[in-house]
Scaffold this motif. Structure first.
Motif, mmCIF file in Angstrom:
data_model
loop_
_atom_site.group_PDB
_atom_site.id
_atom_site.type_symbol
_atom_site.label_atom_id
_atom_site.label_comp_id
_atom_site.label_asym_id
_atom_site.label_seq_id
_atom_site.Cartn_x
_atom_site.Cartn_y
_atom_site.Cartn_z
ATOM 1 N N GLY A 16 0.621 -1.302 -0.010
ATOM 2 C CA GLY A 16 -0.027 -0.055 -0.169
ATOM 3 C C GLY A 16 0.907 1.202 0.097
ATOM 4 N N LEU A 17 2.159 1.091 0.154
ATOM 5 C CA LEU A 17 2.979 2.296 0.289
ATOM 6 C C LEU A 17 3.522 2.755 -1.091
ATOM 7 N N ARG A 18 3.120 4.089 -1.285
ATOM 8 C CA ARG A 18 3.702 4.674 -2.424
ATOM 9 C C ARG A 18 4.947 5.201 -2.316
ATOM 10 N N ASN A 39 14.519 11.166 5.972
ATOM 11 C CA ASN A 39 14.624 9.679 5.918
ATOM 12 C C ASN A 39 13.327 8.997 5.486
ATOM 13 N N GLY A 40 13.384 7.961 4.482
ATOM 14 C CA GLY A 40 12.178 7.391 4.120
ATOM 15 C C GLY A 40 11.521 7.995 3.200
ATOM 16 N N ALA A 41 11.899 9.230 2.646
ATOM 17 C CA ALA A 41 11.210 9.821 1.586
ATOM 18 C C ALA A 41 10.997 9.394 0.392
ATOM 19 N N LYS A 43 14.191 8.650 -1.594
ATOM 20 C CA LYS A 43 15.134 9.182 -2.748
ATOM 21 C C LYS A 43 16.172 7.811 -3.165
ATOM 22 N N THR A 44 16.435 6.952 -2.265
ATOM 23 C CA THR A 44 17.248 5.727 -2.869
ATOM 24 C C THR A 44 16.070 4.909 -3.712
ATOM 25 N N THR A 45 14.894 4.759 -3.192
ATOM 26 C CA THR A 45 13.712 4.066 -4.129
ATOM 27 C C THR A 45 13.923 4.623 -5.556
ATOM 28 N N VAL A 53 16.878 -1.516 -10.923
ATOM 29 C CA VAL A 53 16.735 -2.282 -9.658
ATOM 30 C C VAL A 53 15.098 -2.596 -9.667
ATOM 31 N N TYR A 54 14.248 -1.467 -9.585
ATOM 32 C CA TYR A 54 12.963 -1.766 -9.574
ATOM 33 C C TYR A 54 12.336 -1.241 -11.057
ATOM 34 N N ARG A 55 10.973 -1.580 -11.523
ATOM 35 C CA ARG A 55 10.397 -1.091 -12.619
ATOM 36 C C ARG A 55 9.294 -0.196 -12.252
HETATM 37 N N1 LIG Z 1 11.804 -3.103 -1.608
HETATM 38 C C1 LIG Z 1 11.106 -2.553 -0.779
HETATM 39 N N2 LIG Z 1 9.906 -3.127 -0.310
HETATM 40 C C2 LIG Z 1 9.043 -2.216 0.645
HETATM 41 N N3 LIG Z 1 9.399 -1.097 1.002
HETATM 42 C C3 LIG Z 1 10.322 -0.598 0.384
HETATM 43 C C4 LIG Z 1 11.252 -1.186 -0.222
HETATM 44 N N4 LIG Z 1 12.312 -0.114 -0.901
HETATM 45 C C5 LIG Z 1 11.943 0.807 -0.010
HETATM 46 N N5 LIG Z 1 10.944 0.774 0.760
HETATM 47 C C6 LIG Z 1 10.234 1.706 1.417
HETATM 48 O O1 LIG Z 1 10.031 3.007 0.623
HETATM 49 C C7 LIG Z 1 10.248 4.263 1.571
HETATM 50 C C8 LIG Z 1 11.361 4.863 0.907
HETATM 51 O O2 LIG Z 1 12.504 4.228 1.263
HETATM 52 P P1 LIG Z 1 13.850 5.021 0.662
HETATM 53 O O3 LIG Z 1 13.989 5.194 -1.016
HETATM 54 O O4 LIG Z 1 15.042 4.058 0.926
HETATM 55 O O5 LIG Z 1 14.090 6.227 1.328
HETATM 56 P P2 LIG Z 1 15.253 7.407 1.400
HETATM 57 O O6 LIG Z 1 14.653 8.473 0.912
HETATM 58 O O7 LIG Z 1 15.723 7.488 3.119
HETATM 59 O O8 LIG Z 1 16.492 6.811 0.672
HETATM 60 C C9 LIG Z 1 10.604 3.456 2.880
HETATM 61 O O9 LIG Z 1 9.381 3.771 3.628
HETATM 62 C C10 LIG Z 1 11.030 2.353 2.579
HETATM 63 O O10 LIG Z 1 10.559 1.429 3.924
#
Ligand SMILES: Nc1ncnc2c1ncn2[C@@H]1O[C@H](COP(=O)(O)OP(=O)(O)O)[C@@H](O)[C@H]1O
Ligand SMILES: [Mg+2]
Lengths: 259, 411
Positions: A16-18, A39-41, A43-45, A53-55
């Motif tokens: 459910g998490l966008r 944190n958790g915004a 960015k890494t995603t 890594v993801y589509r």
């Molecule tokens: N593979 C995954 N499965 C489920 N949740 C994920 C996954 N990768 C990231 N998330 C969630 O997505 C959100 C963004 O994470 P991330 O991109 O790592 O944040 P940040 O901005 O700190 O780099 C976080 O809530 C994280 O828990």
């Protein structure tokens, strides 16, 4: 004119998490932009979406007009996007120089048979890879440690080696995920000048995720701020610092507001 | 850059090695030792090839015997039936006969068929992360063993072969559960030495090439390797195909040495090879070679006690003297290992137990002890050349160090 990198409205949901929701940005050649947020915004995603890594569920990513969607991670790197990782991911037991050589593999032209029979071509290529990597290490001040195991490097050196390794893939765009994380103030100063030097010496544009406001504000031409997966502000560092939405997003994350 | 010999030096050394084994060493060895040396050579080919998968790329294959058996049966059948057709007899001829040409062709064919099987098995299972490969390879070996039991009965004369109906030729007439016998016994120390040399050379050059480096990078950090542009799936499959090819070659040597049974595809032999690779140190060609020789000779010795302390001692000395770090631990480990084996042997003699029956148990114990006391194995990931290079203790070993690192979750 098409931008070098055009990220258009990308998003992905985990359950459910966008994690990223409708993020757009453009990068021009020679650009240095920041991607910041609590944190958790997401960015890494976002980096994971750009590098395959993801589509993404929505939107598209174009490099010089070419769509990157559906390519696998190694194909995207070949197309010209290289990254570093928030948590250092070197090849710990390979030597420092071999870490870079692995990153040269994608541009090699030799065949497996050529490598086994040590053809003239593969020997020449191997030699030019060696030169290229040692030259790169020299620019990063790591040449003296070229033949040591990468795991033996100091933390700051490991982070720099990761940047060098990404550059060894001959990227058009360099994605740096919190390169200053865990560094001491001295190392951060060095990192800033290193990034400036990379921008001057290599034909790359850089997208930088960084928590350290000093590093981001001092380096970036333009900054995109994300929170809960959404872009909440875009602009020059000075505008960003005054933006009420940004200040609000960072409330409750005191170490960043104070920086 | 490491020292590079002109590329023709190694092939000449290999031929010289094989010639020396056959015409200098063999007369000194006696028949029993010759057999053990051949078995050791075959084991070296198996271990060094499995090491390409388990050591370089860090995958875990535990069905290497399947490819060994495919090569063995393919090559054995080719030489046997070709000899029946041409000479009306499966008797082994000399090294300089045209049978040797058939043997070489059969060996290469055995390797290629095994490699093709490796490709078919590897492609689907190596796409997936995780331990699928272990499960699939294990299952494949067991399935192959059952399939081999269902093959047609062997044909013993040219007349039988000519008279055979299609139903007797498909599935192939390779003996079913009775095993496949009478393959011309043309394998000798020359051929074994030659193929050991070729295997070592290919494994070495692969490791030192951009492909081998990338394979090791996959073991070190798969996500980073993929992100640095390494086509992870393709290289894993290539590693698997290489390994299967040389397993097939080892199988051919074996087929031309003794008789085959479907058991040869089974788990017991696969397990032997895994032990050799783990004991040697994942990724180390030197380690795999030493461990293969050691396990083979030790196995013989458990069967029929003779003095193999020379070999134990030699390997211990190489390990302890040449590699400057961790000498004390290595010495303790070796002393413990020797004491254990010697203790087991004395007990066995005292209670008049035939240890040959229990070698799997002894090996399993050795494996467990190794995992506990020296997870890096005999050589870690060092190669013998590391000892010859500058004695810089900080220098990275050739191609990285021990496995046993936990795999990481995505970026
Ligand atoms: N593979 C995954 N499965 C489920 N949740 C994920 C996954 N990768 C990231 N998330 C969630 O997505 C959100 C963004 O994470 P991330 O991109 O790592 O944040 P940040 O901005 O700190 O780099 C976080 O809530 C994280 O828990
Ligand atoms: Mg992050």
């Amino acid at each position: 004119m098409t931008p070098l990198l055009n990220v258009n409205n990308i998003g992905i949901a985990f359950g459910g998490l966008r994690a990223v929701d409708g993020l757009s940005l453009q990068l021009e050649p020679g650009d240095l932009q920041g991607l910041i947020g609590p944190n958790g915004a997401g960015k890494t995603t976002c980096f994971n979406l750009l590098t395959g890594v993801y589509r993404p569920d929505t939107g598209d990513v174009r490099l010089s007009g070419e769509c990157l969607l559906g390519l696998r991670a190694h194909q995207i790197t070949r197309a010209g996007l290289a990254r570093t990782f928030q948590n250092v991911r070197l090849f710990p037991h390979l030597s420092v120089v071999d870490n870079l050589k692995v990153a040269c593999h994608l541009r090699t032209g030799q065949t497996l048979a050529g490598a086994i029979f040590r053809s003239a071509f593969s020997r020449r290529e191997e030699q030019s890879i060696d030169h290229k990597c040692r030259d790169l290490l020299d620019r990063f001040g790591l040449l003296a440690r070229a033949d040591e195991a990468a795991s033996g490097l100091a933390y700051g050196d490991q982070r720099r080696l990761e940047i060098a390794r990404a550059l060894a893939t001959d990227p058009k765009i360099l994605l740096l995920d919190e390169p200053a994380a865990g560094m001491n103030p001295q190392e951060k100063v060095e990192l800033k000048s290193l990034i400036a030097k990379v921008l001057a010496d290599f034909p790359v544009a850089i997208l930088l995720i960084e928590h350290d406001m000093d590093v981001v504000m001092g380096l970036c031409r333009q900054i995109t701020v994300v929170d809960h997966g959404c872009v909440i502000a875009t602009g020059a560092p000075a505008e960003i610092q005054r933006d009420p939405k940004v200040i609000e997003a960072y409330l409750g994350v005191p170490e960043e507001t104070s920086a | 850059m490491p020292l590079l010999m002109p590329r023709w030096v190694a092939p000449i050394l290999i031929v010289a090695f094989a010639v020396g084994l056959q015409w200098v060493a063999r007369p000194l060895l006696g028949q029993y030792a010759e057999r053990v040396a051949m078995d050791a050579g075959i084991a070296v080919v198996l271990a060094v090839s499995l090491n390409i998968v388990n050591g370089y790329t860090g995958q875990f294959s535990i069905g290497h015997a399947a490819f060994f058996a495919i090569g063995a049966y393919t090559a054995g059948a080719v030489t046997y039936y070709a000899s029946l057709l041409i000479w009306n007899s499966p008797v082994a001829m000399g090294l300089w006969s045209s049978q040797s040409v058939i043997f070489i062709a059969a060996t290469i064919l055995g390797g290629l068929v095994a490699a093709a099987a490796g490709w078919l098995i590897g492609l689907p299972s190596l796409r997936l992360r995780g331990d699928y490969l272990a499960i699939v390879t294990l299952g494949f070996g067991e399935i192959l063993r059952v399939l081999l039991q269902q093959t047609n009965k062997q044909l013993y004369t040219r007349e039988e072969l000519h008279a055979a109906k299609l139903g007797e030729l498909i599935p192939p007439p390779i003996g079913g559960s009775l095993g496949f016998i009478n393959v011309p016994k043309v394998a000798n120390l020359f051929w074994v030495g030659l193929f050991v040399g070729i295997t070592l050379l290919v494994a070495w050059r692969l490791k030192k090439s951009t492909f081998g480096r990338s394979m090791i990078a996959i073991r070190e950090n798969e996500i980073a390797a993929e992100s640095m542009g390494v086509n992870v799936t393709r290289l894993k499959v290539w590693a698997f195909v290489f390994a299967a090819f040389f397993a097939g070659v080892a199988g051919s040597l074996y087929a031309h040495e003794v008789q085959l049974t479907p058991q040869d595809a089974g788990f017991l032999r696969s397990f032997d090879v895994v032990i050799m690779v783990v004991l040697g140190g994942l990724g180390s060609i030197t380690g795999a070679t030493l461990a293969a020789a050691l396990v083979t000779v030790a196995g013989e010795w458990l069967r029929e006690p003779t003095h193999v302390w020379h070999l134990f001692g030699l390997i211990a000395i190489i390990r302890i003297l040449f590699w400057p770090t961790g000498r004390l631990k290595a010495a303790i480990w070796w002393a413990g290992l020797i004491a254990l084996v010697e203790g087991v042997r004395s007990l066995a003699i005292h209670y008049q137990v035939d240890l040959g029956e229990y070698r799997m148990i002894v090996f399993a114990l050795v494996l467990i002890l190794t995992m506990i006391l020296r997870p890096g194995g005999l050589m870690g990931t060092h190669e013998i050349t590391d000892a010859l290079r500058l004695r810089n203790p900080k220098r990275a070993p050739t191609g990285g160090a021990a496995a046993g690192e936990p795999t990481e979750v995505p970026a």
